[in-house]
Scaffold this motif. Structure first.
Motif, PDB file in Angstrom:
ATOM      1  N   HIS A   1       2.644  13.397  -4.135  1.00 37.70           N
ATOM      2  CA  HIS A   1       2.547  12.220  -5.184  1.00 37.70           C
ATOM      3  C   HIS A   1       1.108  12.468  -5.978  1.00 37.70           C
ATOM      4  O   HIS A   1       1.148  12.148  -7.094  1.00 37.70           O
ATOM      5  CB  HIS A   1       2.671  10.987  -4.641  1.00 37.70           C
ATOM      6  CG  HIS A   1       2.853   9.910  -5.621  1.00 37.70           C
ATOM      7  ND1 HIS A   1       3.879   9.996  -6.613  1.00 37.70           N
ATOM      8  CD2 HIS A   1       1.936   8.885  -5.858  1.00 37.70           C
ATOM      9  CE1 HIS A   1       3.454   8.752  -7.401  1.00 37.70           C
ATOM     10  NE2 HIS A   1       2.601   7.892  -6.992  1.00 37.70           N
ATOM     11  N   ASN A   2      -0.086  12.784  -5.346  1.00 36.59           N
ATOM     12  CA  ASN A   2      -1.351  12.557  -5.717  1.00 36.59           C
ATOM     13  C   ASN A   2      -1.285  13.937  -6.983  1.00 36.59           C
ATOM     14  O   ASN A   2      -1.879  13.484  -7.854  1.00 36.59           O
ATOM     15  CB  ASN A   2      -2.315  12.696  -4.598  1.00 36.59           C
ATOM     16  CG  ASN A   2      -3.784  12.699  -5.417  1.00 36.59           C
ATOM     17  OD1 ASN A   2      -4.079  11.566  -5.843  1.00 36.59           O
ATOM     18  ND2 ASN A   2      -4.563  13.774  -5.232  1.00 36.59           N
ATOM     19  N   ARG A   3      -0.820  14.999  -6.354  1.00 37.74           N
ATOM     20  CA  ARG A   3      -0.644  15.951  -7.479  1.00 37.74           C
ATOM     21  C   ARG A   3      -0.060  15.525  -8.711  1.00 37.74           C
ATOM     22  O   ARG A   3      -0.414  15.711  -9.788  1.00 37.74           O
ATOM     23  CB  ARG A   3      -0.111  17.098  -6.837  1.00 37.74           C
ATOM     24  CG  ARG A   3      -1.121  18.025  -6.018  1.00 37.74           C
ATOM     25  CD  ARG A   3      -0.595  19.522  -5.918  1.00 37.74           C
ATOM     26  NE  ARG A   3       0.727  19.474  -4.965  1.00 37.74           N
ATOM     27  CZ  ARG A   3       0.650  19.276  -3.472  1.00 37.74           C
ATOM     28  NH1 ARG A   3      -0.477  19.167  -2.950  1.00 37.74           N
ATOM     29  NH2 ARG A   3       1.848  19.326  -3.023  1.00 37.74           N
ATOM     30  N   ALA A   4       1.240  14.808  -8.380  1.00 40.16           N
ATOM     31  CA  ALA A   4       2.110  14.361  -9.367  1.00 40.16           C
ATOM     32  C   ALA A   4       1.458  13.487 -10.288  1.00 40.16           C
ATOM     33  O   ALA A   4       1.813  13.620 -11.852  1.00 40.16           O
ATOM     34  CB  ALA A   4       3.496  13.894  -8.672  1.00 40.16           C
TER      35      ALA A   4
ATOM     36  N   HIS B   1      -7.119   8.171  -2.140  1.00 40.25           N
ATOM     37  CA  HIS B   1      -5.942   7.563  -1.885  1.00 40.25           C
ATOM     38  C   HIS B   1      -5.098   8.387  -1.079  1.00 40.25           C
ATOM     39  O   HIS B   1      -4.176   7.683  -0.273  1.00 40.25           O
ATOM     40  CB  HIS B   1      -4.931   7.706  -3.301  1.00 40.25           C
ATOM     41  CG  HIS B   1      -5.496   6.779  -4.448  1.00 40.25           C
ATOM     42  ND1 HIS B   1      -4.948   5.467  -4.256  1.00 40.25           N
ATOM     43  CD2 HIS B   1      -6.374   6.876  -5.373  1.00 40.25           C
ATOM     44  CE1 HIS B   1      -5.725   4.988  -5.438  1.00 40.25           C
ATOM     45  NE2 HIS B   1      -6.251   5.636  -6.008  1.00 40.25           N
ATOM     46  N   GLN B   2      -5.281   9.618  -0.701  1.00 40.21           N
ATOM     47  CA  GLN B   2      -4.559  10.479   0.155  1.00 40.21           C
ATOM     48  C   GLN B   2      -5.022  10.192   1.740  1.00 40.21           C
ATOM     49  O   GLN B   2      -4.221  10.492   2.567  1.00 40.21           O
ATOM     50  CB  GLN B   2      -4.676  11.858   0.063  1.00 40.21           C
ATOM     51  CG  GLN B   2      -4.235  12.633  -1.353  1.00 40.21           C
ATOM     52  CD  GLN B   2      -4.691  14.042  -1.707  1.00 40.21           C
ATOM     53  OE1 GLN B   2      -3.732  14.897  -1.521  1.00 40.21           O
ATOM     54  NE2 GLN B   2      -5.860  14.129  -1.961  1.00 40.21           N
ATOM     55  N   TYR B   3      -5.908   9.453   1.906  1.00 38.91           N
ATOM     56  CA  TYR B   3      -6.549   9.060   3.271  1.00 38.91           C
ATOM     57  C   TYR B   3      -6.327   7.653   3.490  1.00 38.91           C
ATOM     58  O   TYR B   3      -6.922   7.366   4.495  1.00 38.91           O
ATOM     59  CB  TYR B   3      -7.868   9.549   3.305  1.00 38.91           C
ATOM     60  CG  TYR B   3      -8.069  11.091   2.697  1.00 38.91           C
ATOM     61  CD1 TYR B   3      -7.508  12.012   3.555  1.00 38.91           C
ATOM     62  CD2 TYR B   3      -8.884  11.406   1.863  1.00 38.91           C
ATOM     63  CE1 TYR B   3      -7.493  13.431   3.082  1.00 38.91           C
ATOM     64  CE2 TYR B   3      -8.837  12.598   1.256  1.00 38.91           C
ATOM     65  CZ  TYR B   3      -8.586  13.663   1.803  1.00 38.91           C
ATOM     66  OH  TYR B   3      -8.326  14.883   1.597  1.00 38.91           O
TER      67      TYR B   3
ATOM     68  N   THR C   1      -1.602  -1.269  -7.822  1.00 35.81           N
ATOM     69  CA  THR C   1      -0.942  -0.281  -8.583  1.00 35.81           C
ATOM     70  C   THR C   1      -0.840   0.806  -7.976  1.00 35.81           C
ATOM     71  O   THR C   1       0.247   1.631  -8.217  1.00 35.81           O
ATOM     72  CB  THR C   1      -1.531  -0.328 -10.052  1.00 35.81           C
ATOM     73  OG1 THR C   1      -2.655   0.302 -10.019  1.00 35.81           O
ATOM     74  CG2 THR C   1      -1.618  -1.650 -10.793  1.00 35.81           C
ATOM     75  N   SER C   2      -1.818   1.325  -7.361  1.00 33.00           N
ATOM     76  CA  SER C   2      -1.510   2.562  -6.510  1.00 33.00           C
ATOM     77  C   SER C   2      -2.414   2.645  -5.141  1.00 33.00           C
ATOM     78  O   SER C   2      -3.685   2.209  -5.268  1.00 33.00           O
ATOM     79  CB  SER C   2      -2.004   3.754  -7.288  1.00 33.00           C
ATOM     80  OG  SER C   2      -1.919   4.943  -6.702  1.00 33.00           O
TER      81      SER C   2
ATOM     82  N   PHE D   1       0.977  -1.315  -0.109  1.00 32.99           N
ATOM     83  CA  PHE D   1       0.069  -0.059  -0.060  1.00 32.99           C
ATOM     84  C   PHE D   1       0.831   1.227  -0.050  1.00 32.99           C
ATOM     85  O   PHE D   1       0.305   2.388  -0.092  1.00 32.99           O
ATOM     86  CB  PHE D   1      -0.821  -0.055   1.185  1.00 32.99           C
ATOM     87  CG  PHE D   1      -1.794  -1.123   1.182  1.00 32.99           C
ATOM     88  CD1 PHE D   1      -3.306  -0.811   0.703  1.00 32.99           C
ATOM     89  CD2 PHE D   1      -1.615  -2.507   1.827  1.00 32.99           C
ATOM     90  CE1 PHE D   1      -4.192  -1.806   0.702  1.00 32.99           C
ATOM     91  CE2 PHE D   1      -2.703  -3.252   1.757  1.00 32.99           C
ATOM     92  CZ  PHE D   1      -3.756  -3.179   1.399  1.00 32.99           C
ATOM     93  N   ALA D   2       2.326   1.112   0.065  1.00 30.29           N
ATOM     94  CA  ALA D   2       3.042   2.308   0.219  1.00 30.29           C
ATOM     95  C   ALA D   2       2.784   3.048  -0.936  1.00 30.29           C
ATOM     96  O   ALA D   2       2.647   2.727  -2.160  1.00 30.29           O
ATOM     97  CB  ALA D   2       4.646   1.964   0.365  1.00 30.29           C
ATOM     98  N   CYS D   3       3.164   4.618  -0.452  1.00 29.95           N
ATOM     99  CA  CYS D   3       3.211   5.487  -1.811  1.00 29.95           C
ATOM    100  C   CYS D   3       4.477   5.215  -2.861  1.00 29.95           C
ATOM    101  O   CYS D   3       5.448   4.901  -2.223  1.00 29.95           O
ATOM    102  CB  CYS D   3       3.325   6.798  -1.143  1.00 29.95           C
ATOM    103  SG  CYS D   3       2.962   8.277  -2.593  1.00 29.95           S
ATOM    104  N   LYS D   4       3.989   5.388  -4.336  1.00 25.31           N
ATOM    105  CA  LYS D   4       4.936   4.864  -5.073  1.00 25.31           C
ATOM    106  C   LYS D   4       6.009   6.017  -5.285  1.00 25.31           C
ATOM    107  O   LYS D   4       7.287   5.767  -5.826  1.00 25.31           O
ATOM    108  CB  LYS D   4       4.428   4.930  -6.579  1.00 25.31           C
ATOM    109  CG  LYS D   4       3.137   3.806  -6.514  1.00 25.31           C
ATOM    110  CD  LYS D   4       3.777   2.351  -6.260  1.00 25.31           C
ATOM    111  CE  LYS D   4       2.608   1.319  -6.779  1.00 25.31           C
ATOM    112  NZ  LYS D   4       3.168   0.129  -6.069  1.00 25.31           N
ATOM    113  N   ASP D   5       6.100   7.157  -4.284  1.00 28.01           N
ATOM    114  CA  ASP D   5       7.134   8.102  -4.442  1.00 28.01           C
ATOM    115  C   ASP D   5       8.225   7.627  -3.615  1.00 28.01           C
ATOM    116  O   ASP D   5       9.261   8.506  -3.347  1.00 28.01           O
ATOM    117  CB  ASP D   5       6.497   9.582  -4.302  1.00 28.01           C
ATOM    118  CG  ASP D   5       6.155   9.936  -2.745  1.00 28.01           C
ATOM    119  OD1 ASP D   5       6.294   8.719  -1.914  1.00 28.01           O
ATOM    120  OD2 ASP D   5       5.787  10.872  -2.320  1.00 28.01           O
ATOM    121  N   GLY D   6       8.125   6.595  -2.690  1.00 34.47           N
ATOM    122  CA  GLY D   6       8.912   6.153  -1.790  1.00 34.47           C
ATOM    123  C   GLY D   6       8.985   6.583  -0.320  1.00 34.47           C
ATOM    124  O   GLY D   6       9.770   6.161   0.456  1.00 34.47           O
ATOM    125  N   THR D   7       8.125   7.399  -0.062  1.00 35.62           N
ATOM    126  CA  THR D   7       8.125   8.040   1.252  1.00 35.62           C
ATOM    127  C   THR D   7       7.642   7.189   2.239  1.00 35.62           C
ATOM    128  O   THR D   7       6.881   6.103   1.963  1.00 35.62           O
ATOM    129  CB  THR D   7       7.105   9.357   1.428  1.00 35.62           C
ATOM    130  OG1 THR D   7       5.986   8.733   0.677  1.00 35.62           O
ATOM    131  CG2 THR D   7       7.900  10.317   0.448  1.00 35.62           C
TER     132      THR D   7
END
Ligand SMILES: [Zn+2]
Length: 131
Positions: A65-68, A77-79, A57-58, A24-30
């Motif tokens: 990241h959501n903005r990106a 996804h942000q919650y 996949t997300s 479930f981790a954010c794909k930006d690596g955070t």
């Protein structure tokens, strides 16, 4: 219930029989990541129904990241309440139709046939769309 996990410390932790926190981790690596336990239950039911791995996949997305990735301003996804998923060999419409049976009158289901995934979230108010 919304839970928080450290990708580094809890990444391998099983949140249900088939899903680990790192999926479930954010794909930006955070780090950290947020996951609603209700979402995990829905995904586990999908996995059990089709008897095949559910690929996320997300999952959780930071606001940046959501903005990106061009996500909706108030993207679930942000919650930690949403996942974009696919199941090998299962068409988008069939996957979405089963998700419907798990979320009658509630949650979000988005069909993305061209991209080959279904968005599932556990928001309270029912929302359906096609992308
Ligand atoms: Zn989504």
């Amino acid at each position: 219930m919304l839970n928080v996990y450290s990708r580094a410390r809890d990444g391998e932790t099983l949140l249900s029989r088939s899903f680990r926190a790192k999926e479930f981790a954010c794909k930006d690596g955070t780090d950290p990541l947020f996951v609603d336990s209700e979402l995990v239950q829905v995904l586990q039911a999908i996995r059990d129904h089709f008897g095949a791995p559910v690929v996320i996949t997300s999952g959780y997305r930071t606001a940046a990241h959501n903005r990106a990735v061009g996500g909706a301003v108030y993207s679930q996804h942000q919650y930690g309440r949403a996942a974009d998923i696919r199941v090998s060999g299962v068409p988008v419409e069939q996957l979405a139709a089963y998700a419907e049976t798990l979320l009658p009158g509630t949650g979000g289901i988005g069909r993305y046939p061209a991209k080959g995934f279904v968005h599932v979230d556990v928001r309270k108010a029912k929302s359906r769309w096609a992308g």
